[in-house]
Design a protein around this motif. Structure first.
Motif, PDB file in Angstrom:
ATOM      1  N   ASP A 199       0.346  -0.829   3.536  1.00  0.00           N
ATOM      2  CA  ASP A 199      -0.644  -1.738   3.092  1.00  0.00           C
ATOM      3  C   ASP A 199      -0.849  -2.771   4.246  1.00  0.00           C
ATOM      4  OD1 ASP A 199      -2.396  -3.437   1.943  1.00  0.00           O
ATOM      5  OD2 ASP A 199      -1.422  -3.615  -0.037  1.00  0.00           O
ATOM      6  N   GLU A 200      -2.062  -2.719   4.838  1.00  0.00           N
ATOM      7  CA  GLU A 200      -2.419  -3.696   5.837  1.00  0.00           C
ATOM      8  C   GLU A 200      -2.938  -4.955   5.161  1.00  0.00           C
ATOM      9  OE1 GLU A 200      -5.019  -1.683   8.701  1.00  0.00           O
ATOM     10  OE2 GLU A 200      -3.817  -0.007   8.792  1.00  0.00           O
ATOM     11  N   GLY A 201      -3.080  -4.980   3.869  1.00  0.00           N
ATOM     12  CA  GLY A 201      -3.378  -6.451   3.209  1.00  0.00           C
ATOM     13  C   GLY A 201      -2.005  -7.453   3.479  1.00  0.00           C
ATOM     14  N   PHE A 202      -0.752  -7.009   3.610  1.00  0.00           N
ATOM     15  CA  PHE A 202       0.078  -7.796   3.950  1.00  0.00           C
ATOM     16  C   PHE A 202       0.268  -8.061   5.608  1.00  0.00           C
ATOM     17  CE2 PHE A 202       1.491  -5.909  -0.212  1.00  0.00           C
ATOM     18  CZ  PHE A 202       1.471  -6.979  -0.946  1.00  0.00           C
ATOM     19  N   PHE A 203      -0.236  -9.011   6.184  1.00  0.00           N
ATOM     20  CA  PHE A 203      -0.288  -9.051   7.770  1.00  0.00           C
ATOM     21  C   PHE A 203       1.172  -8.917   8.154  1.00  0.00           C
ATOM     22  CE2 PHE A 203       0.315 -11.555  11.449  1.00  0.00           C
ATOM     23  CZ  PHE A 203      -0.761 -11.034  12.208  1.00  0.00           C
ATOM     24  N   LEU A 204       2.079  -9.613   7.505  1.00  0.00           N
ATOM     25  CA  LEU A 204       3.646  -9.543   7.779  1.00  0.00           C
ATOM     26  C   LEU A 204       4.473 -10.062   6.681  1.00  0.00           C
ATOM     27  CD1 LEU A 204       5.360  -9.264  10.170  1.00  0.00           C
ATOM     28  CD2 LEU A 204       5.263 -11.815  10.725  1.00  0.00           C
ATOM     29  N   TYR A 205       5.519  -9.468   6.363  1.00  0.00           N
ATOM     30  CA  TYR A 205       6.409  -9.589   5.273  1.00  0.00           C
ATOM     31  C   TYR A 205       5.638  -9.204   3.884  1.00  0.00           C
ATOM     32  CZ  TYR A 205       7.839 -12.965   8.588  1.00  0.00           C
ATOM     33  OH  TYR A 205       8.509 -13.582   9.815  1.00  0.00           O
ATOM     34  N   SER A 206       6.782  -8.500   3.295  1.00  0.00           N
ATOM     35  CA  SER A 206       6.386  -8.042   1.905  1.00  0.00           C
ATOM     36  C   SER A 206       5.664  -6.591   2.028  1.00  0.00           C
ATOM     37  CB  SER A 206       5.848  -8.650   0.850  1.00  0.00           C
ATOM     38  OG  SER A 206       6.083  -9.920   0.641  1.00  0.00           O
ATOM     39  N   GLU A 207       5.280  -6.108   3.167  1.00  0.00           N
ATOM     40  CA  GLU A 207       4.907  -4.774   3.381  1.00  0.00           C
ATOM     41  C   GLU A 207       5.868  -3.749   3.132  1.00  0.00           C
ATOM     42  OE1 GLU A 207       6.112  -6.569   6.057  1.00  0.00           O
ATOM     43  OE2 GLU A 207       4.439  -6.379   7.332  1.00  0.00           O
ATOM     44  N   GLU A 208       7.098  -4.080   3.513  1.00  0.00           N
ATOM     45  CA  GLU A 208       8.243  -2.886   3.433  1.00  0.00           C
ATOM     46  C   GLU A 208       8.351  -2.839   2.154  1.00  0.00           C
ATOM     47  OE1 GLU A 208       8.811  -6.128   4.570  1.00  0.00           O
ATOM     48  OE2 GLU A 208      10.954  -6.530   5.245  1.00  0.00           O
ATOM     49  N   THR A 209       8.602  -4.189   1.370  1.00  0.00           N
ATOM     50  CA  THR A 209       8.933  -4.161  -0.046  1.00  0.00           C
ATOM     51  C   THR A 209       7.748  -3.223  -0.756  1.00  0.00           C
ATOM     52  OG1 THR A 209       9.320  -6.558   0.419  1.00  0.00           O
ATOM     53  CG2 THR A 209       9.383  -5.865  -1.840  1.00  0.00           C
ATOM     54  N   ASP A 210       6.551  -3.486  -0.518  1.00  0.00           N
ATOM     55  CA  ASP A 210       5.315  -2.694  -1.297  1.00  0.00           C
ATOM     56  C   ASP A 210       5.608  -1.363  -0.982  1.00  0.00           C
ATOM     57  OD1 ASP A 210       2.566  -2.463  -2.382  1.00  0.00           O
ATOM     58  OD2 ASP A 210       2.591  -1.552  -0.282  1.00  0.00           O
ATOM     59  N   PHE A 211       5.730  -0.774   0.361  1.00  0.00           N
ATOM     60  CA  PHE A 211       5.998   0.653   0.532  1.00  0.00           C
ATOM     61  C   PHE A 211       7.090   1.221   0.104  1.00  0.00           C
ATOM     62  CE2 PHE A 211       7.288   4.400   2.931  1.00  0.00           C
ATOM     63  CZ  PHE A 211       5.965   4.868   3.178  1.00  0.00           C
ATOM     64  N   ALA A 212       8.314   0.560  -0.054  1.00  0.00           N
ATOM     65  CA  ALA A 212       9.563   1.174  -0.700  1.00  0.00           C
ATOM     66  C   ALA A 212       9.345   1.268  -1.994  1.00  0.00           C
ATOM     67  CB  ALA A 212      10.579   0.156  -0.435  1.00  0.00           C
ATOM     68  N   LEU A 213       8.732   0.288  -2.887  1.00  0.00           N
ATOM     69  CA  LEU A 213       8.694   0.181  -4.243  1.00  0.00           C
ATOM     70  C   LEU A 213       7.635   1.193  -4.599  1.00  0.00           C
ATOM     71  CD1 LEU A 213       8.767  -3.574  -5.242  1.00  0.00           C
ATOM     72  CD2 LEU A 213      10.488  -1.811  -5.359  1.00  0.00           C
ATOM     73  N   ARG A 214       6.565   1.488  -3.919  1.00  0.00           N
ATOM     74  CA  ARG A 214       5.396   2.451  -4.078  1.00  0.00           C
ATOM     75  C   ARG A 214       6.227   4.054  -4.065  1.00  0.00           C
ATOM     76  NH1 ARG A 214       1.021   2.992  -0.329  1.00  0.00           N
ATOM     77  NH2 ARG A 214       1.918   1.361   0.980  1.00  0.00           N
ATOM     78  N   ALA A 215       7.150   4.299  -2.967  1.00  0.00           N
ATOM     79  CA  ALA A 215       7.836   5.363  -2.916  1.00  0.00           C
ATOM     80  C   ALA A 215       8.873   5.442  -4.045  1.00  0.00           C
ATOM     81  CB  ALA A 215       8.652   5.356  -1.539  1.00  0.00           C
ATOM     82  N   ARG A 216       9.258   4.423  -4.512  1.00  0.00           N
ATOM     83  CA  ARG A 216      10.388   4.573  -5.816  1.00  0.00           C
ATOM     84  C   ARG A 216       9.412   5.061  -6.902  1.00  0.00           C
ATOM     85  NH1 ARG A 216      12.615  -0.489  -8.543  1.00  0.00           N
ATOM     86  NH2 ARG A 216      10.710  -0.502  -9.372  1.00  0.00           N
ATOM     87  N   ASP A 217       8.382   4.411  -7.121  1.00  0.00           N
ATOM     88  CA  ASP A 217       7.254   4.709  -8.238  1.00  0.00           C
ATOM     89  C   ASP A 217       7.019   6.341  -8.329  1.00  0.00           C
ATOM     90  OD1 ASP A 217       7.212   2.011  -8.833  1.00  0.00           O
ATOM     91  OD2 ASP A 217       5.319   1.841  -7.850  1.00  0.00           O
ATOM     92  N   LEU A 218       7.139   6.942  -6.963  1.00  0.00           N
ATOM     93  CA  LEU A 218       6.961   8.397  -7.120  1.00  0.00           C
ATOM     94  C   LEU A 218       8.180   9.234  -7.115  1.00  0.00           C
ATOM     95  CD1 LEU A 218       4.148   8.403  -4.436  1.00  0.00           C
ATOM     96  CD2 LEU A 218       3.793   8.530  -6.557  1.00  0.00           C
ATOM     97  N   GLY A 219       9.455   8.767  -7.426  1.00  0.00           N
ATOM     98  CA  GLY A 219      10.606   9.056  -7.523  1.00  0.00           C
ATOM     99  C   GLY A 219      11.279   9.367  -6.167  1.00  0.00           C
ATOM    100  N   LEU A 220      11.102   8.633  -5.080  1.00  0.00           N
ATOM    101  CA  LEU A 220      11.400   8.689  -3.687  1.00  0.00           C
ATOM    102  C   LEU A 220      12.293   7.605  -3.486  1.00  0.00           C
ATOM    103  CD1 LEU A 220       8.331  10.284  -1.900  1.00  0.00           C
ATOM    104  CD2 LEU A 220      10.460  11.462  -2.473  1.00  0.00           C
ATOM    105  N   ALA A 221      13.535   7.519  -3.339  1.00  0.00           N
ATOM    106  CA  ALA A 221      14.490   6.342  -3.201  1.00  0.00           C
ATOM    107  C   ALA A 221      14.760   6.090  -1.742  1.00  0.00           C
ATOM    108  CB  ALA A 221      15.734   6.775  -3.936  1.00  0.00           C
ATOM    109  N   CYS A 222      14.882   4.794  -1.739  1.00  0.00           N
ATOM    110  CA  CYS A 222      15.488   4.168  -0.303  1.00  0.00           C
ATOM    111  C   CYS A 222      16.933   4.035  -0.373  1.00  0.00           C
ATOM    112  CB  CYS A 222      15.009   2.579  -0.299  1.00  0.00           C
ATOM    113  SG  CYS A 222      15.379   1.924   1.163  1.00  0.00           S
TER     114      CYS A 222
END
Length: 330
Positions: A199-222
């Motif tokens: 998500d490019e709406g997060f210029f810096l910081y929290s973009e990795e949080t967002d990506f990992a949580l979206r992956a987890r929402d789809l059943g793909l773990a970190c």
């Protein structure tokens, strides 16, 4: 995905005035790539004004350099690099201020074979060899309040009280986590296909949080992989008031995206309390965070929805397009 010895990995490094870090990262890549079939190194440069691009040419001459022409942010850089990569079984997003340990890429790619895994992350250490608390739990109001009242280190020893994992034993064994510091993140091709761009709406910081949580929402773990190691210099967010304010603001923005307004307001209040306590003790960075969270600087507007397609860099801006086999040659 094939075995690591057959795997194709796109290594995406996002740079901005990173000249001093390039030699260390480049020198670590050959040993880190041992056991991996092919590694394509892509350096996405966000309008550096120093000699970053020249340093890449000197220390990693086989890399593909992708100038964005602007400081587009970390997520946009990753998206541009992934979009420009050739076919891959996994990509690894890298901060320029990391040095990967021997065999790190093979270990990260191998761990993607564990069923239900979409992202793998290594053990991070600092320049003295001490482990960095890189593992994270999902942000909650209770955890934000626990860290505000008890401090991050004490709260982080209790799962329901702290977001940053400070339990020493958690770093000694592999396992799944809600998310982790984005200095080094290996993402499977399936995860990339299903989750989509960062998500490019997060210029810096929290973009990795967002990506990992979206992956987890789809059943793909970190998945945390302690046998894969990386030295991470880092730390700028905790010395720069501007960067720390952005970090605090984006924490709240991310929470607002995923929760109802009342819960988001409670989370913001808990984060503001914690930063206010630190500011009262004299922290300059916390004062900047308080100003940002109180609306005196910047804003807390909801981030834009994830992009429908990854950012792309025109072919004419590429300076080199070489894929290495077996290792990256600095």
């Amino acid at each position: 995905m094939g075995a690591p010895a057959d795997a194709r990995v796109a290594a995406v490094v996002v740079t901005h005035n990173s000249e001093r870090h390039i030699p260390g990262l480049a020198s670590s890549l050959p040993a880190a790539a041992e056991g991996v079939g092919a590694v394509e190194l892509l350096v996405v440069d966000n309008a550096s004004t120093d000699q970053t691009v020249a340093a890449v040419g000197e220390h990693a001459p086989t890399a593909t350099v992708l100038p964005t022409g602007r400081n587009a942010g970390y997520a946009a850089g990753i998206n541009a690099g992934v979009a420009a990569a050739g076919p891959f079984d996994a990509y690894v997003a890298l901060n320029p201020d990391v040095r990967l340990g021997p065999g790190a890429l093979a270990a990260l790619v191998a761990a993607l074979e564990v069923p239900g895994t979409g992202i793998t992350v290594p053990r991070l250490v600092d320049e003295r060899g001490h482990h960095q608390p890189s593992l994270r739990r999902e942000p909650t109001v209770r955890r934000a309040l626990g860290e505000a009242v008890l401090g991050g280190r004490r709260a982080g020893r209790v799962a329901w009280l702290g977001e940053v994992v400070h339990t020493a034993s958690a770093y000694e064994r592999p396992g799944t986590v809600d998310w982790a510091t984005g200095a080094v993140m290996c993402v499977s091709a399936e995860c990339h296909r299903r989750v989509g761009p960062w998500d490019e709406g997060f210029f810096l910081y929290s973009e990795e949080t967002d990506f990992a949580l979206r992956a987890r929402d789809l059943g793909l773990a970190c998945r945390y992989v302690p046998e894969a190691t990386a030295l991470h210099v880092g730390g700028e967010a905790h010395t720069s008031p501007e960067l720390y304010a952005l970090l605090a603001r984006n924490r709240v923005r991310l929470y607002r995206r995923r929760h109802p307004a009342a819960a988001a307001a409670a989370f913001r209040a808990a984060v503001l309390l914690g930063e206010s306590i630190r500011a009262a003790r004299g922290s300059v960075t916390a004062r900047a965070a308080v100003a940002a969270l109180a609306g005196r600087t910047g804003h807390l507007a909801r981030p834009a929805p994830p992009a429908r397609a990854p950012a792309r860099v025109p072919d004419e801006v590429r300076t080199t397009t070489t894929t290495t086999t077996g290792q990256v040659r600095p």
